[in-house]
Design an enzyme around this catalytic site. Structure first.
Site, PDB file in Angstrom:
ATOM      1  N   LYS A 195       1.037  14.485   1.283  1.00  0.00           N
ATOM      2  CA  LYS A 195      -0.312  14.826   0.789  1.00  0.00           C
ATOM      3  C   LYS A 195      -0.473  16.323   0.545  1.00  0.00           C
ATOM      4  CE  LYS A 195      -2.415  10.897   3.302  1.00  0.00           C
ATOM      5  NZ  LYS A 195      -3.090  10.056   2.282  1.00  0.00           N
ATOM      6  N   LYS A 202     -14.695   8.683  -3.796  1.00  0.00           N
ATOM      7  CA  LYS A 202     -15.930   9.024  -3.071  1.00  0.00           C
ATOM      8  C   LYS A 202     -16.434  10.403  -3.463  1.00  0.00           C
ATOM      9  CE  LYS A 202     -14.030   6.214   0.611  1.00  0.00           C
ATOM     10  NZ  LYS A 202     -13.249   6.197   1.855  1.00  0.00           N
ATOM     11  N   LYS A 209      -8.262  14.309   4.848  1.00  0.00           N
ATOM     12  CA  LYS A 209      -7.471  13.076   4.853  1.00  0.00           C
ATOM     13  C   LYS A 209      -6.430  13.235   5.943  1.00  0.00           C
ATOM     14  CE  LYS A 209      -6.439  14.034   0.389  1.00  0.00           C
ATOM     15  NZ  LYS A 209      -6.563  12.949  -0.556  1.00  0.00           N
ATOM     16  N   ARG A 210      -5.692  12.174   6.260  1.00  0.00           N
ATOM     17  CA  ARG A 210      -4.636  12.321   7.247  1.00  0.00           C
ATOM     18  C   ARG A 210      -3.685  13.441   6.841  1.00  0.00           C
ATOM     19  NH1 ARG A 210      -4.343   8.535  11.559  1.00  0.00           N
ATOM     20  NH2 ARG A 210      -2.371   9.570  11.978  1.00  0.00           N
ATOM     21  N   HIS A 214       0.800  -1.232   0.000  1.00  0.00           N
ATOM     22  CA  HIS A 214       0.000   0.000   0.000  1.00  0.00           C
ATOM     23  C   HIS A 214       0.826   1.273   0.000  1.00  0.00           C
ATOM     24  CE1 HIS A 214      -4.014  -1.792   0.826  1.00  0.00           C
ATOM     25  NE2 HIS A 214      -3.297  -2.738   1.417  1.00  0.00           N
ATOM     26  N   THR A 258      -8.491   6.857  -1.942  1.00  0.00           N
ATOM     27  CA  THR A 258      -9.817   6.282  -2.184  1.00  0.00           C
ATOM     28  C   THR A 258     -10.892   7.350  -1.990  1.00  0.00           C
ATOM     29  OG1 THR A 258      -9.594   5.424   0.063  1.00  0.00           O
ATOM     30  CG2 THR A 258      -9.422   3.837  -1.726  1.00  0.00           C
TER      31      THR A 258
END
Ligand code: NBG
Length: 834
Positions: A573, A682, A567-568, A374, A678
């Site tokens: 990111k 969504k 998100k985290r 992952h 992911t």
């Protein structure tokens, strides 16, 4: 032990078997019964929390009957089962999901209304089951939903943490962590005190020889801890299949506490053993994409893996098949390297305990396991120090060395002239101390290795696992692009949109076959449809605006463009780039005349996400977002043109509210770092557009929905390495627009500049590893394109509808079917089929 009821008494059982409620009346009487007996309350003492408890118990009773039928059917059929081993299952709430999956939400709504409650308020009472950090844990939860919905005989195995991911509070702009004690009342779990396994740690290995002269290794002594099973039913959508998620809880092996010590007055130490044992499953490690190598974490991993394998083997043995048939009956999927010790444990059981020859055992092992990678981030790849494993699991260390020896010998035969490859592929890293590379062990011990999006699967083959492609050939490596369950992420989170889609595509079939969404394209010009589409988005934004008002005290205009990044928090990111962009927007607005300002597109910049408690830079990012909000949101010149919001305690339930309310979401990782993502799926599924980099699943989303429907920007993965080399450590020239942002921060516009020095230094002084400066210009330009596109509301809605219509590929059903066919070789088994 045979525990079935003898034939003559079965009639009595059948006569009294309960079926669970059938209709509204039945549901109501179950709720009242649970309020009055299970909860010992009455109609004079029933608040929303009691109504939730009783409704949940009524549904639980129904689920467990389906659960029993499913397990009986699967045992009887004795076909191959899948076991999904994951240290994280980010389940969120269960009641709404149960009601929708078994198709009784309308019944419950009407029943609760008659009893005096609004179903939405009752659903809100439930505490999230938050046994995960982020995408990896939520993926496991989506997979369970798909496995049950597609009738696969499948079990999830995990740990029953007493504390899930911490609750985040924002105090004076800083993240504060509060423990998440979620087990106070949990109607969804069934303790199985009869299913308990003794797990061993420490001790030493004794070697002896048997009659035939063969060496026998026995692992002796050490500490024993008991693993107790807790089961959670997983209902499939529109099917009777209800699968099982089994979570292990640790208990002291020898009863409650030491009575001898207790009686002799050593009260405190008498409970010490018990507490020590219970510590193992006490808390989820709150790191996302980071490995810390803690001993307790290793204990958790072995504890969980050993208990799960014991359980799986016990089930296999019931059918009295020979060992060689094990891989025909059992497929075990390793969710990342966390359960990799299962490979070693199975080899140990087969050789040390069951007496199989090494090669025969190893053949069974490698045909049983599949490994999903992952991440390619080096700091996330698990390594355990040899001395630590030696101490905790002495026999396993020997087996790891034997596996490695065998493996390296074959590599040596294959590449006799290449000495270097041995060091590169070895399971043991020759550092001080030596380290065990868990990913290498997982690859060597599995028959398939997969990445989670196309780019990611290509990257692992060309970078971190390149040598293994040479050794095993390319066929061992494959891609299974992630997916999401449309039940939770569309039907449950956005019921009105789900209803509208059902009206246009011929019912709710699309929830079981998401490719049916493509029928929406026929209606893209339908005026009434478009109007309702827009109204639904607006209503979802109003709902989020209310939440923001209630929690942040800020009024946001639902007509503004809602720009969301949840998100985290992680440097890769790039939430820092997002907040720098917001600052840039603020500075530009400030510099404009009131006339110019009137022409600008109003925006709400929404952030949410947790920082790992020890991740200093991530916490600094949260702090800056909050401080920027405090300035911008109170600036009279700016008004509705820009609001900056940080939503506290982002979790699955908040995601269900936030995602349907977004116009634009940000998936802006440095190219090549986000394995899949992911939430990108969504957001698009809920009629929002994306601004993103060419990374992870963004690439496949683009391919499916079309380049015109996504705002891509930034450097490509293939160029990242070279760009990094051009950055001079110490004096990196940053983009001029970004430099202006830094100036504003450093002049104290958003509070004490020293609080944010680290974020600036990372770019300006420390080589800008994540390419924030390199991508900043194209990021800003692309945001300008977004503003322009949003001003054309009709064009925007067309993009949204078209995108949703083309999202069928991203169902986790498609994803699970790919695993089933290409990796597990399992078939569905319907409960009602005879
Ligand atoms: C995460 C990736 C995400 C991906 C999820 C699920 C880890 C180690 N990896 O990009 O960062 O979507 O896994 O595959 O948590």
């Amino acid at each position: 032990v045979e525990a079935s009821i003898p034939e003559p008494q079965r009639a009595a059982w059948l006569k009294h078997q309960v079926g669970g409620f059938k209709d509204k009346d039945g549901f109501e009487s179950e709720v009242v019964r649970h309020v009055e007996t299970t909860l010992a309350r009455s109609m004079f003492n029933c608040d929303e929390s009691a109504a939730y408890s009783a409704a949940a118990l009524a549904f639980r009773d129904r689920l467990i009957l389906e659960w029993n039928r499913t397990q009986q059917r699967q045992t009887y059929a004795d076909s191959k089962r899948v076991y999904y081993l994951s240290l994280e299952f980010l389940m969120g709430r269960a009641l709404d999901n149960a009601m929708l999956n078994i198709g009784q939400k309308d019944v419950a709504r009407a029943g609760l209304a008659e009893l005096g409650f609004r179903i939405e308020d009752v659903i809100e009472q439930e505490h999230d089951a938050a046994l995960g950090n982020g995408g990896l844990g939520r993926l496991a939860a989506c997979f369970l939903d798909s496995l049950a919905s597609l009738n696969y005989p499948a079990w999830g195995y995990g740990l029953r943490y007493r504390y899930g991911i911490f609750k985040q509070e924002i105090i004076d702009g800083y993240q504060v962590e509060v423990p998440d004690y979620w087990l106070d009342f949990n109607p969804w779990e069934f303790p199985r005190h009869d299913i308990a396994v003794d797990i061993q740690f420490y001790g030493n290995v004794v070697k002896s020889t048997d009659e035939s002269g063969k060496t026998i290794a026995t692992w002796e002594g050490g500490e024993t801890v008991k693993a107790v099973a807790y089961d959670m039913p997983i209902p499939g959508y529109a099917t009777s299949t209800t699968n099982n998620l089994r979570l292990w809880s640790s208990k002291a092996a020898s009863g409650e506490f030491d009575f001898q010590k207790f009686n002799s007055g050593e009260y405190e130490s008498s409970v010490a053993d018990q507490q020590r044992a219970e510590t193992i499953s006490a808390v989820l490690y709150p790191n996302d994409n980071l490995d810390r190598g803690k001993e307790l974490r290793l204990k958790q991993q072995y504890f969980w893996v050993a208990a799960s394998l014991y359980d799986i083997i016990r089930r296999f043995k019931k059918s009295k098949r020979p060992w060689e048939e094990f891989p025909d009956q059992v497929a075990i999927q390793l969710n990342d390297t966390h359960p990799t010790l299962a490979i070693v444990e199975l080899q140990r059981i087969l050789t040390d305990l069951e007496g199989l020859e090494w090669d025969e055992a190893w053949n069974i092992v490698t045909n049983t396991f599949g490994y999903t990678n992952h991440t390619v981030l080096p700091e996330a790849l698990e390594k355990w120090s040899v001395p630590l494993i030696q101490h905790l699991l002495p026999r396993h260390l020997q087996i790891i060395y034997d596996i490695n020896l065998e493996f390296l010998q074959t590599v040596e035969r294959q590449f006799p002239n290449d000495r270097d490859i041995l060091g590169r592929v070895s399971i043991i890293e020759e550092t001080q101390p030596k380290m065990i590379r868990m990913a290498h062990l997982a690859i060597v011990g599995s028959h398939k290795v997969n990445g989670v999006a196309e780019l990611h699967s290509d990257l692992i083959k060309t970078t971190i696992f390149k040598d293994f492609v040479e050794v095993f050939g390319p066929d061992k490596f494959t891609n299974v692009t992630n997916g999401i369950t449309p039940r939770r992420w569309l039907h449950q989170a956005n019921p009105r949109l789900s209803g509208l889609i059902a009206a246009k595509t011929g019912g709710h079939e699309f929830l079981s076959d998401l490719t049916l969404l493509n029928k929406l394209e026929l209606h893209v010009d339908d005026k009434a449809f478009r109007k309702e589409w827009a109204e639904i988005k607006y209503a979802n934004k109003v709902r989020l605006a209310k939440h923001i008002k209630a929690t942040n005290g800020v009024t946001v205009n639902p007509s503004s463009l809602f720009d969301v990044q949840v998100k985290r928090i992680h440097e890769y990111k790039r939430q820092q780039m997002n907040i720098f962009g917001a600052i840039h927007r603020y500075l530009s607005l400030k510099a404009m005349t009131p006339e110019e300002r009137k022409k600008q597109q109003p925006r709400v910049s929404i952030f949410g996400g947790k920082a790992a408690p020890g991740y200093w830079m991530a916490k600094q990012i949260i702090h800056l977002i909050n401080n920027v909000g405090a300035v911008v949101n109170n600036d009279k010149d700016i008004g509705d043109l820009l609001k900056v919001i940080f939503i506290e305690d982002y979790n699955v339930s908040k995601a269900e509210m936030i995602i349907p309310a977004s116009d634009l979401s940000e998936h802006i990782s440095t190219a090549g770092t986000e394995a899949s993502g992911t939430s990108n799926m969504k957001f698009v599924l809920n009629g929002g557009l994306i601004i993103g980099t060419c990374d992870g699943a963004n690439i496949e989303i683009t391919r499916e929905i079309g380049e015109n429907n996504i705002f891509l920007f930034g450097n490509l993965a293939e160029d990242v390495e070279d760009l990094r080399h051009t950055h001079t450590y110490g004096k990196h020239t940053v983009d001029p627009d970004l430099a202006r942002v830094f100036e504003a921060i450093e002049s104290g516009t958003f509070g004490n500049q020293e609080d944010f020095a680290g974020m600036i230094t990372a770019v300006r002084e420390h080589g800008d590893y994540y390419l924030v400066s390199d991508d900043f210009r194209s990021y800003l330009e692309t945001h300008a394109l977004v503003d322009e596109a949003y001003r054309d509301q009709e064009g925007w809605i067309t993009k949204c509808i078209t995108s949703v219509a083309r999202m069928g590929f991203f169902s986790s059903d498609r994803c699970i079917n790919e695993y089933a066919e290409e990796i597990w070789n399992v078939e569905p088994l319907k409960v009602d089929d005879e």
